[in-house]
Design a protein around this motif. Structure first.
Motif, PDB file in Angstrom:
ATOM      1  N   ALA A  43       6.085   8.618   3.270  1.00 19.47           N
ATOM      2  CA  ALA A  43       5.693   7.288   2.779  1.00 19.47           C
ATOM      3  C   ALA A  43       6.919   6.396   2.621  1.00 19.47           C
ATOM      4  O   ALA A  43       6.865   5.195   2.934  1.00 19.47           O
ATOM      5  N   GLU A  82       0.830  -1.203   0.000  1.00 17.67           N
ATOM      6  CA  GLU A  82       0.000   0.000   0.000  1.00 17.67           C
ATOM      7  C   GLU A  82       0.866   1.254   0.000  1.00 17.67           C
ATOM      8  O   GLU A  82       0.579   2.226  -0.709  1.00 17.67           O
ATOM      9  N   GLN A 130       2.180   6.959  -6.647  1.00 20.87           N
ATOM     10  CA  GLN A 130       1.236   8.031  -6.973  1.00 20.87           C
ATOM     11  C   GLN A 130       1.851   9.401  -6.687  1.00 20.87           C
ATOM     12  O   GLN A 130       1.725  10.325  -7.499  1.00 20.87           O
ATOM     13  N   ASN A 131       2.533   9.528  -5.557  1.00 19.08           N
ATOM     14  CA  ASN A 131       3.173  10.808  -5.223  1.00 19.08           C
ATOM     15  C   ASN A 131       4.264  11.155  -6.223  1.00 19.08           C
ATOM     16  O   ASN A 131       4.404  12.314  -6.621  1.00 19.08           O
ATOM     17  N   LEU A 161       1.261   4.333  -2.764  1.00 20.19           N
ATOM     18  CA  LEU A 161       1.220   5.754  -2.408  1.00 20.19           C
ATOM     19  C   LEU A 161       2.481   6.465  -2.903  1.00 20.19           C
ATOM     20  O   LEU A 161       2.406   7.573  -3.444  1.00 20.19           O
TER      21      LEU A 161
END
Length: 161
Positions: free
Chosen positions: A144, A50, A57-58, A54
């Protein structure tokens, strides 16, 4: 003699059975530990997956923002330059009002100037927002990554146990 042979046989079978029960209990404990470790590892791996999504995506968002920033900077620079030139050439609000011949002309000119000013302010604000978003995304990415490292370490520690 027959009774003592059966008695010896009974005693010999009993400790073996006890050893077998103790061994089974140890095996059962070991199996539970393996199951617990496997569940903890799978949980850590899911968290890691997960976090990696993230991170991806960032990174994508940051790349898009970095592509947009030069254009936004150019537009904001043009807007600031236009505002400066307009202020210097028109002499401000009083210069515009005094430079018109009719009230309708003054209202039209002021409305036009207001629209230009609003457009320029939007360009500048859009740049500020994009730069703030970029900094936020970079901070989220760093957090993250740290969480992913922690999750990865937890998974490795779980396997080591």
């Amino acid at each position: 003699m027959h009774a003592s042979t059966s008695h010896i046989a009974f005693l010999l079978r009993r400790p073996a059975r006890m050893i077998t029960c103790a061994t089974l209990a140890q095996l059962d404990d070991a199996r539970r530990q393996v199951e617990d470790a496997t569940a903890a590892y799978e949980e850590a791996q899911t968290a890691l997956d997960e976090l990696q999504a993230l991170i991806d995506q960032n990174e994508s968002d940051i790349a898009e923002l970095e592509v947009r920033l030069p254009e936004l900077r150019e537009r904001a620079s043009d807007a600031m330059r236009a505002q400066y030139k307009h202020q210097k050439s028109s002499g401000g609000f009083l210069g515009v009002v005094l430079g018109t011949t009719t009230l309708d002309d003054a209202i039209s000119t002021l409305t036009y100037m207001d629209q230009i000013q609003e457009s320029n302010n939007q360009d500048i604000q859009e740049l500020n927002d994009a730069e703030a978003e970029l900094e936020q995304k970079k901070a989220e990415l760093e957090e993250a990554r740290k969480q992913a490292e922690d999750a990865e370490q937890k998974a490795a520690d779980t396997l080591a146990e």
